[in-house]
Write a protein that holds these residues in place. Structure first.
Motif, PDB file in Angstrom:
ATOM      1  N   MET A 100      20.395  10.688   5.783  1.00 59.31           N
ATOM      2  CA  MET A 100      18.692  12.121   5.792  1.00 59.31           C
ATOM      3  C   MET A 100      18.361  11.684   4.552  1.00 59.31           C
ATOM      4  N   ALA A 101      18.730  12.082   3.432  1.00 59.24           N
ATOM      5  CA  ALA A 101      18.213  11.940   1.808  1.00 59.24           C
ATOM      6  C   ALA A 101      17.937  10.336   1.677  1.00 59.24           C
ATOM      7  N   ALA A 102      18.819   9.972   1.799  1.00 51.74           N
ATOM      8  CA  ALA A 102      18.506   8.537   1.061  1.00 51.74           C
ATOM      9  C   ALA A 102      17.181   7.377   2.313  1.00 51.74           C
ATOM     10  N   ALA A 103      17.463   8.138   3.566  1.00 46.77           N
ATOM     11  CA  ALA A 103      16.351   7.662   4.206  1.00 46.77           C
ATOM     12  C   ALA A 103      14.692   7.557   3.500  1.00 46.77           C
ATOM     13  N   ALA A 104      15.009   8.763   3.497  1.00 49.52           N
ATOM     14  CA  ALA A 104      13.566  10.006   2.697  1.00 49.52           C
ATOM     15  C   ALA A 104      13.372   8.735   2.102  1.00 49.52           C
ATOM     16  N   TRP A 105      14.381   8.896   0.440  1.00 45.53           N
ATOM     17  CA  TRP A 105      13.986   8.258  -1.128  1.00 45.53           C
ATOM     18  C   TRP A 105      13.314   7.262  -0.027  1.00 45.53           C
ATOM     19  N   PHE A 106      14.146   6.448   0.510  1.00 46.60           N
ATOM     20  CA  PHE A 106      13.264   4.918   1.142  1.00 46.60           C
ATOM     21  C   PHE A 106      11.845   5.036   1.128  1.00 46.60           C
ATOM     22  N   VAL A 107      11.916   5.759   1.958  1.00 49.10           N
ATOM     23  CA  VAL A 107      10.441   5.885   2.382  1.00 49.10           C
ATOM     24  C   VAL A 107      10.179   6.180   1.521  1.00 49.10           C
ATOM     25  N   MET A 108       9.789   7.326   0.833  1.00 39.26           N
ATOM     26  CA  MET A 108       8.861   7.496  -0.678  1.00 39.26           C
ATOM     27  C   MET A 108       8.641   6.747  -1.688  1.00 39.26           C
ATOM     28  N   THR A 109       9.595   5.516  -2.081  1.00 38.67           N
ATOM     29  CA  THR A 109       9.686   4.755  -3.178  1.00 38.67           C
ATOM     30  C   THR A 109       9.060   2.991  -2.210  1.00 38.67           C
ATOM     31  N   PHE A 110       8.870   3.499  -0.971  1.00 36.53           N
ATOM     32  CA  PHE A 110       8.114   2.618  -0.412  1.00 36.53           C
ATOM     33  C   PHE A 110       7.027   2.660  -0.165  1.00 36.53           C
ATOM     34  N   ARG A 111       6.203   4.088  -0.298  1.00 37.08           N
ATOM     35  CA  ARG A 111       5.040   4.409  -0.012  1.00 37.08           C
ATOM     36  C   ARG A 111       4.431   4.533  -0.960  1.00 37.08           C
ATOM     37  N   THR A 112       5.345   4.763  -2.679  1.00 35.92           N
ATOM     38  CA  THR A 112       4.376   4.739  -4.040  1.00 35.92           C
ATOM     39  C   THR A 112       4.330   3.367  -4.462  1.00 35.92           C
ATOM     40  N   GLY A 113       5.400   2.537  -3.493  1.00 39.17           N
ATOM     41  CA  GLY A 113       5.070   1.218  -4.139  1.00 39.17           C
ATOM     42  C   GLY A 113       3.586   0.059  -3.620  1.00 39.17           C
ATOM     43  N   VAL A 114       3.464   0.442  -2.246  1.00 43.36           N
ATOM     44  CA  VAL A 114       2.520  -0.076  -1.218  1.00 43.36           C
ATOM     45  C   VAL A 114       1.031   1.084  -2.230  1.00 43.36           C
ATOM     46  N   ASN A 115       1.549   2.709  -2.129  1.00 38.93           N
ATOM     47  CA  ASN A 115      -0.076   3.062  -3.185  1.00 38.93           C
ATOM     48  C   ASN A 115      -0.463   3.160  -4.509  1.00 38.93           C
ATOM     49  N   ASN A 116       0.663   2.559  -5.398  1.00 39.90           N
ATOM     50  CA  ASN A 116       0.659   1.421  -6.153  1.00 39.90           C
ATOM     51  C   ASN A 116      -0.660   0.360  -7.085  1.00 39.90           C
ATOM     52  N   VAL A 117      -0.158  -0.518  -5.216  1.00 37.51           N
ATOM     53  CA  VAL A 117      -0.553  -1.965  -5.215  1.00 37.51           C
ATOM     54  C   VAL A 117      -2.528  -1.912  -4.601  1.00 37.51           C
ATOM     55  N   LEU A 118      -2.438  -0.705  -3.994  1.00 37.58           N
ATOM     56  CA  LEU A 118      -3.864  -0.667  -2.936  1.00 37.58           C
ATOM     57  C   LEU A 118      -4.702   0.098  -3.747  1.00 37.58           C
ATOM     58  N   LEU A 119      -4.021   1.497  -5.093  1.00 38.11           N
ATOM     59  CA  LEU A 119      -5.146   1.842  -5.835  1.00 38.11           C
ATOM     60  C   LEU A 119      -5.418   0.699  -7.039  1.00 38.11           C
ATOM     61  N   VAL A 120      -4.585   0.037  -8.124  1.00 38.27           N
ATOM     62  CA  VAL A 120      -4.704  -0.788  -8.536  1.00 38.27           C
ATOM     63  C   VAL A 120      -6.324  -1.079  -8.032  1.00 38.27           C
ATOM     64  N   SER A 121      -5.744  -2.727  -6.752  1.00 41.95           N
ATOM     65  CA  SER A 121      -6.441  -2.810  -6.736  1.00 41.95           C
ATOM     66  C   SER A 121      -8.043  -2.229  -6.010  1.00 41.95           C
ATOM     67  N   LEU A 122      -8.009  -0.782  -5.726  1.00 38.08           N
ATOM     68  CA  LEU A 122      -9.132  -0.720  -5.727  1.00 38.08           C
ATOM     69  C   LEU A 122      -9.743  -0.343  -7.308  1.00 38.08           C
ATOM     70  N   ARG A 123      -9.344   0.104  -7.939  1.00 38.14           N
ATOM     71  CA  ARG A 123     -10.228   0.081  -9.331  1.00 38.14           C
ATOM     72  C   ARG A 123     -10.354  -0.794  -9.951  1.00 38.14           C
ATOM     73  N   GLN A 124      -9.406  -2.150  -9.446  1.00 39.98           N
ATOM     74  CA  GLN A 124     -10.069  -3.246 -10.185  1.00 39.98           C
ATOM     75  C   GLN A 124     -11.355  -3.749  -9.078  1.00 39.98           C
TER      76      GLN A 124
END
Length: 91
Positions: free
Chosen positions: A1-25
């Motif tokens: 369960m911890a590994a699945a939660a970690w995967f979800v968090m890292t995936f969300r972080t990656g998507v969030n980074n792309v969206l935020l950089v795109s918005l700022r640009q």
């Protein structure tokens, strides 16, 4: 369960980074892009350092287990400001 939660968090972080950089640009004028990028990197990397110091201090005061639970709690609700943001409702 911890590994699945970690995967979800890292995936969300990656998507969030792309969206935020795109918005700022998108909202930053071309002549200010370099300054905006440098400022954001300074703020984000500074937050990493401050967060490390705070985590170490909390681990020393409350114990490592309590500090990790607090970090997990903060990470689990970190999506709420994005969900409630008025920027999501703009065309």
């Amino acid at each position: 369960m911890a590994a699945a939660a970690w995967f979800v968090m890292t995936f969300r972080t990656g998507v969030n980074n792309v969206l935020l950089v795109s918005l700022r640009q998108r909202v930053t004028p071309d002549t200010m892009l370099g300054r905006m990028t440098a400022t954001m990197r300074l703020l984000l990397m500074g937050a990493v350092g401050v967060g490390g110091l705070l985590a170490g201090g909390l681990g020393e005061l409350w114990g490592v287990r309590s500090a990790l639970w607090l970090g997990a709690l903060i990470m689990s609700v970190s999506w709420i400001p994005i969900l409630l943001s008025p920027l999501r409702r703009q065309p």
